[in-house]
Design an enzyme around this catalytic site. Sequence first.
Site, PDB file in Angstrom:
ATOM      1  N   HIS A   1       2.647   8.681  -8.349  1.00  0.00           N
ATOM      2  CA  HIS A   1       1.178   8.618  -8.290  1.00  0.00           C
ATOM      3  C   HIS A   1       0.577   9.613  -9.288  1.00  0.00           C
ATOM      4  O   HIS A   1      -0.625   9.856  -9.270  1.00  0.00           O
ATOM      5  CB  HIS A   1       0.674   8.992  -6.892  1.00  0.00           C
ATOM      6  CG  HIS A   1       0.867   7.944  -5.838  1.00  0.00           C
ATOM      7  ND1 HIS A   1       0.609   6.612  -6.033  1.00  0.00           N
ATOM      8  CD2 HIS A   1       1.272   8.035  -4.543  1.00  0.00           C
ATOM      9  CE1 HIS A   1       0.864   5.938  -4.914  1.00  0.00           C
ATOM     10  NE2 HIS A   1       1.269   6.778  -3.992  1.00  0.00           N
TER      11      HIS A   1
ATOM     12  N   TYR B   1      -4.729  -4.948  -9.473  1.00  0.00           N
ATOM     13  CA  TYR B   1      -4.431  -5.651  -8.221  1.00  0.00           C
ATOM     14  C   TYR B   1      -5.148  -7.006  -8.223  1.00  0.00           C
ATOM     15  O   TYR B   1      -4.593  -8.026  -7.805  1.00  0.00           O
ATOM     16  CB  TYR B   1      -4.911  -4.776  -7.055  1.00  0.00           C
ATOM     17  CG  TYR B   1      -4.632  -5.323  -5.682  1.00  0.00           C
ATOM     18  CD1 TYR B   1      -3.498  -4.926  -4.970  1.00  0.00           C
ATOM     19  CD2 TYR B   1      -5.509  -6.220  -5.069  1.00  0.00           C
ATOM     20  CE1 TYR B   1      -3.247  -5.414  -3.699  1.00  0.00           C
ATOM     21  CE2 TYR B   1      -5.267  -6.714  -3.799  1.00  0.00           C
ATOM     22  CZ  TYR B   1      -4.136  -6.311  -3.112  1.00  0.00           C
ATOM     23  OH  TYR B   1      -3.894  -6.800  -1.854  1.00  0.00           O
TER      24      TYR B   1
ATOM     25  N   LYS C   1      -2.781   3.279  -2.588  1.00  0.00           N
ATOM     26  CA  LYS C   1      -3.457   2.132  -1.974  1.00  0.00           C
ATOM     27  C   LYS C   1      -3.965   1.084  -2.970  1.00  0.00           C
ATOM     28  O   LYS C   1      -5.000   0.462  -2.764  1.00  0.00           O
ATOM     29  CB  LYS C   1      -4.635   2.580  -1.062  1.00  0.00           C
ATOM     30  CG  LYS C   1      -4.379   3.734  -0.136  1.00  0.00           C
ATOM     31  CD  LYS C   1      -3.008   3.765   0.491  1.00  0.00           C
ATOM     32  CE  LYS C   1      -2.681   2.704   1.479  1.00  0.00           C
ATOM     33  NZ  LYS C   1      -1.228   2.783   1.851  1.00  0.00           N
TER      34      LYS C   1
ATOM     35  N   GLY D   1      -1.676  -1.210  -4.512  1.00  0.00           N
ATOM     36  CA  GLY D   1      -0.678  -2.249  -4.730  1.00  0.00           C
ATOM     37  C   GLY D   1       0.711  -1.695  -5.025  1.00  0.00           C
ATOM     38  O   GLY D   1       1.582  -2.424  -5.522  1.00  0.00           O
TER      39      GLY D   1
HETATM   40  N1  LIG Z   1       2.706  -8.027  -1.075  1.00  0.00           N
HETATM   41  C1  LIG Z   1       1.448  -7.634  -1.114  1.00  0.00           C
HETATM   42  N2  LIG Z   1       0.505  -8.402  -1.724  1.00  0.00           N
HETATM   43  C2  LIG Z   1      -0.786  -8.019  -1.775  1.00  0.00           C
HETATM   44  N3  LIG Z   1      -1.249  -6.879  -1.214  1.00  0.00           N
HETATM   45  C3  LIG Z   1      -0.357  -6.070  -0.595  1.00  0.00           C
HETATM   46  C4  LIG Z   1       1.018  -6.402  -0.519  1.00  0.00           C
HETATM   47  N4  LIG Z   1       1.667  -5.420   0.167  1.00  0.00           N
HETATM   48  C5  LIG Z   1       0.740  -4.525   0.518  1.00  0.00           C
HETATM   49  N5  LIG Z   1      -0.483  -4.899   0.067  1.00  0.00           N
HETATM   50  C6  LIG Z   1      -1.772  -4.218   0.240  1.00  0.00           C
HETATM   51  O1  LIG Z   1      -1.823  -3.107  -0.673  1.00  0.00           O
HETATM   52  C7  LIG Z   1      -2.515  -2.028  -0.046  1.00  0.00           C
HETATM   53  C8  LIG Z   1      -1.593  -0.831   0.099  1.00  0.00           C
HETATM   54  O2  LIG Z   1      -1.439  -0.249  -1.169  1.00  0.00           O
HETATM   55  P1  LIG Z   1      -0.193   0.694  -1.493  1.00  0.00           P
HETATM   56  O3  LIG Z   1       0.991  -0.164  -1.444  1.00  0.00           O
HETATM   57  O4  LIG Z   1      -0.513   1.190  -2.882  1.00  0.00           O
HETATM   58  O5  LIG Z   1      -0.159   1.756  -0.474  1.00  0.00           O
HETATM   59  C9  LIG Z   1      -2.983  -2.528   1.303  1.00  0.00           C
HETATM   60  O6  LIG Z   1      -4.272  -3.096   1.067  1.00  0.00           O
HETATM   61  P2  LIG Z   1      -5.355  -3.310   2.225  1.00  0.00           P
HETATM   62  O7  LIG Z   1      -5.409  -2.043   3.001  1.00  0.00           O
HETATM   63  O8  LIG Z   1      -6.635  -3.601   1.497  1.00  0.00           O
HETATM   64  O9  LIG Z   1      -4.893  -4.468   2.999  1.00  0.00           O
HETATM   65  C10 LIG Z   1      -1.929  -3.585   1.603  1.00  0.00           C
HETATM   66  O10 LIG Z   1      -2.310  -4.517   2.574  1.00  0.00           O
HETATM   67  C1  LIG Z   2       1.163   9.442  -0.772  1.00  0.00           C
HETATM   68  C2  LIG Z   2       0.623   8.423   0.209  1.00  0.00           C
HETATM   69  C3  LIG Z   2      -0.651   7.847  -0.303  1.00  0.00           C
HETATM   70  C4  LIG Z   2      -1.742   8.905  -0.245  1.00  0.00           C
HETATM   71  C5  LIG Z   2      -1.909   9.421   1.187  1.00  0.00           C
HETATM   72  C6  LIG Z   2      -3.075  10.346   1.294  1.00  0.00           C
HETATM   73  C7  LIG Z   2      -4.156  10.113   0.454  1.00  0.00           C
HETATM   74  C8  LIG Z   2      -5.301  10.855   0.563  1.00  0.00           C
HETATM   75  C9  LIG Z   2      -5.360  11.826   1.510  1.00  0.00           C
HETATM   76  O1  LIG Z   2      -6.558  12.433   1.613  1.00  0.00           O
HETATM   77  S1  LIG Z   2      -6.838  13.949   1.329  1.00  0.00           S
HETATM   78  O2  LIG Z   2      -6.408  14.669   2.504  1.00  0.00           O
HETATM   79  O3  LIG Z   2      -6.140  14.285   0.101  1.00  0.00           O
HETATM   80  O4  LIG Z   2      -8.265  14.095   1.155  1.00  0.00           O
HETATM   81  C10 LIG Z   2      -4.268  12.105   2.337  1.00  0.00           C
HETATM   82  C11 LIG Z   2      -3.120  11.354   2.249  1.00  0.00           C
HETATM   83  C12 LIG Z   2      -1.948  11.656   3.121  1.00  0.00           C
HETATM   84  C13 LIG Z   2      -0.871  10.597   3.105  1.00  0.00           C
HETATM   85  C14 LIG Z   2      -0.639  10.067   1.685  1.00  0.00           C
HETATM   86  C15 LIG Z   2       0.426   8.975   1.620  1.00  0.00           C
HETATM   87  C16 LIG Z   2       1.806   9.283   2.083  1.00  0.00           C
HETATM   88  C17 LIG Z   2       2.622   8.125   1.462  1.00  0.00           C
HETATM   89  C18 LIG Z   2       1.689   7.390   0.542  1.00  0.00           C
HETATM   90  O5  LIG Z   2       2.296   6.807  -0.592  1.00  0.00           O
END
Ligand SMILES: Nc1ncnc2c1ncn2[C@@H]1O[C@H](COP(=O)(O)O)[C@@H](OP(=O)(O)O)[C@H]1O
Ligand SMILES: C[C@]12CC[C@@H]3c4ccc(OS(=O)(=O)O)cc4CC[C@H]3[C@@H]1CC[C@@H]2O
Length: 323
Positions: free
Chosen positions: A137, A225, A74, A76
């Site tokens: 990750h 990010y 989460k 970026g």
């Molecule tokens: N092109 C982009 N530019 C900026 N932020 C982006 C993006 N694509 C996804 N995100 C944001 O990156 C986060 C997801 O992270 P990851 O890709 O590591 O799973 C989310 O943040 P928010 O939940 O704060 O909106 C999502 O909205």
């Molecule tokens: C791998 C994943 C991002 C992490 C997601 C995830 C993160 C933390 C969690 O909490 S805990 O149970 O460990 O306390 C659970 C998850 C489950 C889904 C995970 C996502 C799947 C694909 C994303 O890149």
Amino acid sequence: MTSSYVPIYLGDEDLTQETRDLLSSLPSEKGWLVSQIYQFEGSWHTQGLVQGILNCQKNFKANDSDIILATTPKSGTTWLKALLFALIHRDKFPVSSKHPLLATNPHPLVPYLEADYRVSPDVDFSELPSPRLMQTHLQHHSLPVSIKNSSCKIVYCCRNPKDMFVSLWHFGKKLAPQEIADYPIEKSVEAFCQGKFIGGPFWDHVLEYWYESRKNPNKVLFVTYEELKKQTEVEVKRIANFIGCGFTAEKEVSEIVKLCSFESLSKLEVNRQGKLPNGIESNSYFRKGEIGGWRDTLSESLAEVIDRTTEEKFRGSGLKFSC
Ligand SMILES: Nc1ncnc2c1ncn2[C@@H]1O[C@H](COP(=O)(O)O)[C@@H](OP(=O)(O)O)[C@H]1O
Ligand SMILES: C[C@]12CC[C@@H]3c4ccc(OS(=O)(=O)O)cc4CC[C@H]3[C@@H]1CC[C@@H]2O
């Protein structure tokens, strides 16, 4: 058993005896989103991920030309997958109405190492076009040895912990509303600050790559990010130079930045509808895409709990988040 929404690669089916034996010796806790997580090499994972990590550590052989995107969840990942894919393949795929990112979500375009090794221990990445681009990750010390020993490059991206937490909170709410309801936000913040969630502890993850990037700036590029959001073109040029595909034309930079922006990607049909091969809805990866959005979700007191942890953990490191 892990919860039913969990992508197959994080599940606990078909583990090897070696992994079962190892798991039985590891500290384990009820997860915040999944029923059980295990502490392996200092970081928390599901059973399935431990299997994937072991397979990956044993079998992955990095090439000198590889580019590895490492992130905390989460922070970026989706954005960087898109940017790096567009940068690396810009000769083959110039920005046009036929660009693969217009028809495919960034995730399937870039393999996720420990997840792919979970699905298949002998997954073969040799067919990927060079330079190969892959995502992980994993904490730095858990990376396969060949990533550390080869000349491949690591682009690391992290995000301020309050926004990262809030992003994960909403991701979880979408994926597993019941688990989130059973796990109130106060408890999740506590678990987050103790590092007990997949990929945690957040601060150790960030610090390891931070120190590695300072020790070996040609090997690890540290990106946040926030900087990427505030000065996208500057940061994209820095990334391009680092991976050895610097720009000559300014227009090319701005076209890639626009193509990979939250505004463009989140509007595409392919990112609004349907599910990814991992079973997660494509639109779960696009929520707000802002800096400081945590204010809508976290109370002042919960924000302070995270800030205090950040202060303690980052003291003396020279590392600070602007938000
Ligand atoms: N092109 C982009 N530019 C900026 N932020 C982006 C993006 N694509 C996804 N995100 C944001 O990156 C986060 C997801 O992270 P990851 O890709 O590591 O799973 C989310 O943040 P928010 O939940 O704060 O909106 C999502 O909205
Ligand atoms: C791998 C994943 C991002 C992490 C997601 C995830 C993160 C933390 C969690 O909490 S805990 O149970 O460990 O306390 C659970 C998850 C489950 C889904 C995970 C996502 C799947 C694909 C994303 O890149």
